[in-house]
Design an enzyme around this catalytic site. Structure first.
Site, PDB file in Angstrom:
ATOM      1  N   ASN A   1      39.342  39.195  41.270  1.00  0.00           N
ATOM      2  CA  ASN A   1      40.451  38.335  40.826  1.00  0.00           C
ATOM      3  C   ASN A   1      40.619  37.256  41.883  1.00  0.00           C
ATOM      4  O   ASN A   1      41.151  37.514  42.957  1.00  0.00           O
ATOM      5  CB  ASN A   1      41.739  39.162  40.686  1.00  0.00           C
ATOM      6  CG  ASN A   1      42.950  38.270  40.387  1.00  0.00           C
ATOM      7  OD1 ASN A   1      42.794  37.099  40.027  1.00  0.00           O
ATOM      8  ND2 ASN A   1      44.140  38.830  40.541  1.00  0.00           N
ATOM      9  N   TRP A   2      40.142  36.076  41.558  1.00  0.00           N
ATOM     10  CA  TRP A   2      40.164  34.992  42.556  1.00  0.00           C
ATOM     11  C   TRP A   2      41.534  34.351  42.715  1.00  0.00           C
ATOM     12  O   TRP A   2      41.728  33.524  43.604  1.00  0.00           O
ATOM     13  CB  TRP A   2      39.133  33.925  42.173  1.00  0.00           C
ATOM     14  CG  TRP A   2      37.731  34.307  42.504  1.00  0.00           C
ATOM     15  CD1 TRP A   2      37.304  35.477  43.066  1.00  0.00           C
ATOM     16  CD2 TRP A   2      36.564  33.514  42.304  1.00  0.00           C
ATOM     17  NE1 TRP A   2      35.944  35.459  43.219  1.00  0.00           N
ATOM     18  CE2 TRP A   2      35.473  34.260  42.761  1.00  0.00           C
ATOM     19  CE3 TRP A   2      36.337  32.242  41.769  1.00  0.00           C
ATOM     20  CZ2 TRP A   2      34.159  33.774  42.718  1.00  0.00           C
ATOM     21  CZ3 TRP A   2      35.041  31.753  41.712  1.00  0.00           C
ATOM     22  CH2 TRP A   2      33.966  32.519  42.187  1.00  0.00           C
ATOM     23  N   LYS A   3      42.459  34.663  41.829  1.00  0.00           N
ATOM     24  CA  LYS A   3      43.795  34.050  41.870  1.00  0.00           C
ATOM     25  C   LYS A   3      43.651  32.515  41.947  1.00  0.00           C
ATOM     26  O   LYS A   3      42.755  31.962  41.314  1.00  0.00           O
ATOM     27  CB  LYS A   3      44.594  34.619  43.040  1.00  0.00           C
ATOM     28  CG  LYS A   3      44.606  36.155  43.032  1.00  0.00           C
ATOM     29  CD  LYS A   3      45.584  36.748  43.983  1.00  0.00           C
ATOM     30  CE  LYS A   3      45.515  38.263  43.913  1.00  0.00           C
ATOM     31  NZ  LYS A   3      46.536  38.924  44.686  1.00  0.00           N
TER      32      LYS A   3
ATOM     33  N   HIS B   1      49.503  40.754  35.301  1.00  0.00           N
ATOM     34  CA  HIS B   1      49.369  40.911  36.751  1.00  0.00           C
ATOM     35  C   HIS B   1      50.767  40.809  37.378  1.00  0.00           C
ATOM     36  O   HIS B   1      51.602  40.040  36.921  1.00  0.00           O
ATOM     37  CB  HIS B   1      48.437  39.829  37.315  1.00  0.00           C
ATOM     38  CG  HIS B   1      48.067  40.075  38.742  1.00  0.00           C
ATOM     39  ND1 HIS B   1      48.913  39.764  39.777  1.00  0.00           N
ATOM     40  CD2 HIS B   1      46.975  40.640  39.304  1.00  0.00           C
ATOM     41  CE1 HIS B   1      48.340  40.117  40.922  1.00  0.00           C
ATOM     42  NE2 HIS B   1      47.160  40.658  40.654  1.00  0.00           N
TER      43      HIS B   1
ATOM     44  N   GLU C   1      51.846  39.329  39.862  1.00  0.00           N
ATOM     45  CA  GLU C   1      52.255  37.974  40.262  1.00  0.00           C
ATOM     46  C   GLU C   1      52.752  37.191  39.050  1.00  0.00           C
ATOM     47  O   GLU C   1      53.687  36.396  39.166  1.00  0.00           O
ATOM     48  CB  GLU C   1      51.089  37.266  40.970  1.00  0.00           C
ATOM     49  CG  GLU C   1      50.857  37.876  42.349  1.00  0.00           C
ATOM     50  CD  GLU C   1      49.443  37.733  42.872  1.00  0.00           C
ATOM     51  OE1 GLU C   1      48.647  36.986  42.277  1.00  0.00           O
ATOM     52  OE2 GLU C   1      49.136  38.398  43.882  1.00  0.00           O
TER      53      GLU C   1
ATOM     54  N   GLU D   1      48.216  48.743  39.615  1.00  0.00           N
ATOM     55  CA  GLU D   1      48.453  48.012  40.866  1.00  0.00           C
ATOM     56  C   GLU D   1      49.800  48.400  41.462  1.00  0.00           C
ATOM     57  O   GLU D   1      50.841  47.926  41.020  1.00  0.00           O
ATOM     58  CB  GLU D   1      48.348  46.489  40.675  1.00  0.00           C
ATOM     59  CG  GLU D   1      49.145  45.887  39.557  1.00  0.00           C
ATOM     60  CD  GLU D   1      49.315  44.382  39.694  1.00  0.00           C
ATOM     61  OE1 GLU D   1      48.920  43.788  40.721  1.00  0.00           O
ATOM     62  OE2 GLU D   1      49.868  43.782  38.771  1.00  0.00           O
TER      63      GLU D   1
ATOM     64  N   GLY E   1      47.733  42.493  48.326  1.00  0.00           N
ATOM     65  CA  GLY E   1      47.642  41.447  49.335  1.00  0.00           C
ATOM     66  C   GLY E   1      48.333  41.799  50.643  1.00  0.00           C
ATOM     67  O   GLY E   1      48.601  40.930  51.477  1.00  0.00           O
TER      68      GLY E   1
ATOM     69  N   SER F   1      44.354  45.799  47.719  1.00  0.00           N
ATOM     70  CA  SER F   1      43.707  45.818  49.038  1.00  0.00           C
ATOM     71  C   SER F   1      42.428  46.653  49.072  1.00  0.00           C
ATOM     72  O   SER F   1      42.144  47.325  50.071  1.00  0.00           O
ATOM     73  CB  SER F   1      44.698  46.294  50.109  1.00  0.00           C
ATOM     74  OG  SER F   1      45.824  45.444  50.136  1.00  0.00           O
TER      75      SER F   1
HETATM   76  C1  PEP Z   1      45.204  41.529  43.033  1.00  0.00           C
HETATM   77  O1  PEP Z   1      46.350  41.145  43.270  1.00  0.00           O
HETATM   78  O2  PEP Z   1      44.683  41.434  41.905  1.00  0.00           O
HETATM   79  C2  PEP Z   1      44.471  42.132  44.119  1.00  0.00           C
HETATM   80  C3  PEP Z   1      43.564  42.974  43.816  1.00  0.00           C
HETATM   81  O3  PEP Z   1      44.783  41.726  45.396  1.00  0.00           O
HETATM   82  P1  PEP Z   1      44.257  42.289  46.793  1.00  0.00           P
HETATM   83  O4  PEP Z   1      42.957  43.033  46.536  1.00  0.00           O
HETATM   84  O5  PEP Z   1      44.072  41.090  47.640  1.00  0.00           O
HETATM   85  O6  PEP Z   1      45.318  43.221  47.273  1.00  0.00           O
END
Ligand code: PEP
Length: 250
Positions: free
Chosen positions: A9-11, A94, A96, A166, A172, A212
């Site tokens: 997921n490149w955001k 997601h 976010e 998640e 993050g 993470s």
């Molecule tokens: C995400 O928010 O989709 C995600 C996987 O972030 P991270 O791996 O950076 O925690």
């Protein structure tokens, strides 16, 4: 037997030039298809990603879609536009988007349905905050999120859906849920899917861990019975993402 899938997921990261450089490196290492690999890239990178990955099995995905087919929705992207670009999966719900853009369970459900209708795999994210976990209400919350997201999705299409767990406290932050914490919730999600569609369908639905994930913790997470891969944020922006893909192969 569920095939593992690792989704980057490149955001809101990566220009077209950066997309080309990274995917050119990654695709050389992802020649066999024992594991599914996908990149959910910004809309502006979709075409570049498709071009670079043309001769591979790597899936190009998006990070959002609008619920309506077309019309006066300035700044939005429809499912038909994603289809036209050759997108095969799309993240919905997601944390976010739930937090910053008001994406509710009802919107998540509508998006999942328009995607299924267009034969694009919805990657439905669910998860709790630290506060909700500490109050002991996280499993009830996840049950509600999963059931509302799946509402009116026919059982004949249910196995196409991917559900991503998640824990918001691990997004993050560098904090990862322990593999036991992640497995506990992923197995609970499978149990909820079984309540909705029955055990045999639930056994074929892929459930991912999000939060993470990196090259050091991936192997242990992927060894868990109900974790069928990961949605990876920060660590998917570097060539070491290949190590996470390889961890899913073993
Ligand atoms: C995400 O928010 O989709 C995600 C996987 O972030 P991270 O791996 O950076 O925690």
């Amino acid at each position: 037997m569920r095939k593992k899938i690792v989704i980057g997921n490149w955001k809101m990261n990566m220009t077209r030039g950066e997309t080309k450089s990274l995917l050119t490196i990654v695709k050389e290492s992802v020649k066999d298809n024992t594991v599914d690999v996908a990149f959910a890239v910004p809309f502006t990178d979709i075409e570049t990603a498709r071009d670079v990955l043309e001769d591979t099995n790597i899936i190009v995905g998006a990070q959002n879609v609008h619920t309506e087919p077309r019309g006066a929705y300035t700044g939005e992207i429809s499912v038909e536009m994603l289809k036209d670009l050759g997108v095969d999966c799309c993240i919905v719900g997601h944390s976010e988007r739930r937090k910053y853009f008001g994406e509710t369970d009802e919107i998540v459900n509508k998006k999942a349905k328009v995607l299924i209708e267009a034969n694009i795999i919805p990657v439905i994210c669910v998860g709790e905050t630290l506060d909700e976990r500490e109050q002991g209400i996280h499993l009830d919350l996840i049950r509600t999120q999963v059931k509302k997201a799946l509402a009116d999705i026919e059982s004949t299409r249910a196995e196409e859906v991917i559900i991503a767990y998640e824990p918001l406290w691990a997004i993050g932050t560098g904090v990862t849920a322990s593999s036991e914490q992640a497995e506990e919730v992923c197995s609970f999600i499978r149990y909820i899917v079984a309540e909705v569609y029955g055990v045999s369908i639930s056994e074929n639905v892929r459930i991912l861990y999000v939060g993470s994930v990196n090259e050091n913790n991936a192997k242990e997470l992927f060894a868990m019975e109900n974790i069928d891969g990961a949605l990876v944020g920060g660590a998917s922006l570097k060539p070491t993402f290949i190590e996470i893909i390889n961890a899913a192969k073993e």
